[in-house]
Design an enzyme around this catalytic site. Structure first.
Site, PDB file in Angstrom:
ATOM      1  N   LYS A  94       0.825  -1.213   0.000  1.00  0.00           N
ATOM      2  CA  LYS A  94       0.000   0.000   0.000  1.00  0.00           C
ATOM      3  C   LYS A  94       0.858   1.261   0.000  1.00  0.00           C
ATOM      4  O   LYS A  94       0.479   2.252  -0.601  1.00  0.00           O
ATOM      5  CB  LYS A  94      -1.052   0.030   1.103  1.00  0.00           C
ATOM      6  CG  LYS A  94      -0.610  -0.343   2.464  1.00  0.00           C
ATOM      7  CD  LYS A  94      -1.744  -0.302   3.461  1.00  0.00           C
ATOM      8  CE  LYS A  94      -1.190  -0.368   4.878  1.00  0.00           C
ATOM      9  NZ  LYS A  94      -0.296  -1.524   5.110  1.00  0.00           N
ATOM     10  N   ARG A 139      -6.575   2.527  11.131  1.00  0.00           N
ATOM     11  CA  ARG A 139      -6.250   1.124  11.401  1.00  0.00           C
ATOM     12  C   ARG A 139      -7.113   0.524  12.510  1.00  0.00           C
ATOM     13  O   ARG A 139      -6.959  -0.656  12.824  1.00  0.00           O
ATOM     14  CB  ARG A 139      -4.784   1.009  11.825  1.00  0.00           C
ATOM     15  CG  ARG A 139      -3.816   0.659  10.696  1.00  0.00           C
ATOM     16  CD  ARG A 139      -2.403   0.756  11.270  1.00  0.00           C
ATOM     17  NE  ARG A 139      -1.434  -0.104  10.679  1.00  0.00           N
ATOM     18  CZ  ARG A 139      -0.464   0.331   9.868  1.00  0.00           C
ATOM     19  NH1 ARG A 139      -0.405   1.577   9.495  1.00  0.00           N
ATOM     20  NH2 ARG A 139       0.443  -0.517   9.423  1.00  0.00           N
ATOM     21  N   ARG A 186      11.866  -6.701   2.524  1.00  0.00           N
ATOM     22  CA  ARG A 186      11.985  -5.300   2.920  1.00  0.00           C
ATOM     23  C   ARG A 186      12.937  -5.151   4.108  1.00  0.00           C
ATOM     24  O   ARG A 186      13.665  -4.171   4.214  1.00  0.00           O
ATOM     25  CB  ARG A 186      10.596  -4.748   3.281  1.00  0.00           C
ATOM     26  CG  ARG A 186      10.605  -3.251   3.498  1.00  0.00           C
ATOM     27  CD  ARG A 186       9.221  -2.681   3.513  1.00  0.00           C
ATOM     28  NE  ARG A 186       8.531  -2.967   4.768  1.00  0.00           N
ATOM     29  CZ  ARG A 186       7.255  -2.648   5.008  1.00  0.00           C
ATOM     30  NH1 ARG A 186       6.537  -2.075   4.075  1.00  0.00           N
ATOM     31  NH2 ARG A 186       6.695  -2.920   6.170  1.00  0.00           N
ATOM     32  N   ARG A 210       2.104  -8.302  13.651  1.00  0.00           N
ATOM     33  CA  ARG A 210       1.454  -7.266  12.844  1.00  0.00           C
ATOM     34  C   ARG A 210       0.326  -7.847  11.991  1.00  0.00           C
ATOM     35  O   ARG A 210      -0.708  -7.223  11.825  1.00  0.00           O
ATOM     36  CB  ARG A 210       2.499  -6.554  11.976  1.00  0.00           C
ATOM     37  CG  ARG A 210       3.397  -5.649  12.824  1.00  0.00           C
ATOM     38  CD  ARG A 210       4.638  -5.236  12.105  1.00  0.00           C
ATOM     39  NE  ARG A 210       4.355  -4.427  10.950  1.00  0.00           N
ATOM     40  CZ  ARG A 210       5.140  -4.339   9.890  1.00  0.00           C
ATOM     41  NH1 ARG A 210       6.247  -5.044   9.819  1.00  0.00           N
ATOM     42  NH2 ARG A 210       4.819  -3.557   8.899  1.00  0.00           N
TER      43      ARG A 210
END
Ligand code: AMP
Length: 191
Positions: free
Chosen positions: A14, A89, A128, A145
């Site tokens: 995103k 969120r 990442r 997460r």
């Protein structure tokens, strides 16, 4: 002013897509994660508080994140559009955003929801970690997460589904493929 929300689990891309979309349409890109990391680098009080949550893969407190967004919308209220990346969120954040949006006379045009399968997400996040060295991209925090996304963030989708502004985007494939899907959805929206 129009608001676009990029929504999805960690690792779905995103951030990458929200940046591209904002650049292309000259909207302001706002990532609460990036703003919090900036505070951490500057070693401010807010940054030190946020670090305790971020580095362990937990969500920063709603009030902290909401006040960051509130400030951004006040400071840049004359811009044509905003792209939120990683916000809201939680349901509390979505409700607070509704109030801010109403106060400022803006509208939430669309929520682009990107999804991909979990093994793909984990693979992208581990990549990442190597590339960016983010402390919250380790195998242990990734699990946390993803779990938080399922429990606290995903339910926010119902909020936007009920408002009729939710647009589902397949988040698997190349960056360009996903970018094209979003662009198509945006074009359809404008028709
Ligand atoms: P991101 O860069 O969007 O992956 O965010 C990195 C981390 O920042 C998240 O795992 C959270 O700890 C924190 N964070 C970012 N956005 C929010 C938000 N809207 N609410 C709570 N915590 C957030």
């Amino acid at each position: 002013m129009e608001i676009y929300i990029f929504f999805g689990p960690p690792g779905v891309g995103k951030g990458t897509q929200a940046k591209k979309f904002a650049l292309k349409h000259e909207f302001k890109h706002i990532s609460t994660g990036e703003l919090l990391r900036q505070e951490m680098r500057a070693d401010t009080e807010l940054g030190r508080t946020a670090a305790q949550y971020i580095n362990s893969g937990n969500l920063a407190p709603d009030n902290t994140v909401i006040s960051i967004i509130d400030e951004q919308l006040r400071n840049f209220s004359d811009l044509p559009g905003f792209v939120f990346d990683g916000f809201p969120r939680t349901n509390a954040q979505a409700e607070a955003l509704d109030q801010i949006v109403a106060r400022e006379g803006k509208i939430i045009k669309a929520v682009f929801r990107l999804e991909a399968h979990e093994p793909e997400l984990i693979q992208r996040l581990l990549k990442r970690e190597k590339l960016e060295g983010r402390l919250d991209d380790t195998e242990e925090t990734i699990k946390n997460r993803l779990d938080i996304y399922e429990r606290l963030t995903k339910p926010v989708l119902d909020h936007y589904r009920a408002k009729g502004c939710l647009i589902e985007i397949d988040g698997e494939g190349t960056v360009e493929e996903i970018e094209n899907r979003i662009e198509q959805a945006y074009t359809d929206l404008k028709k």
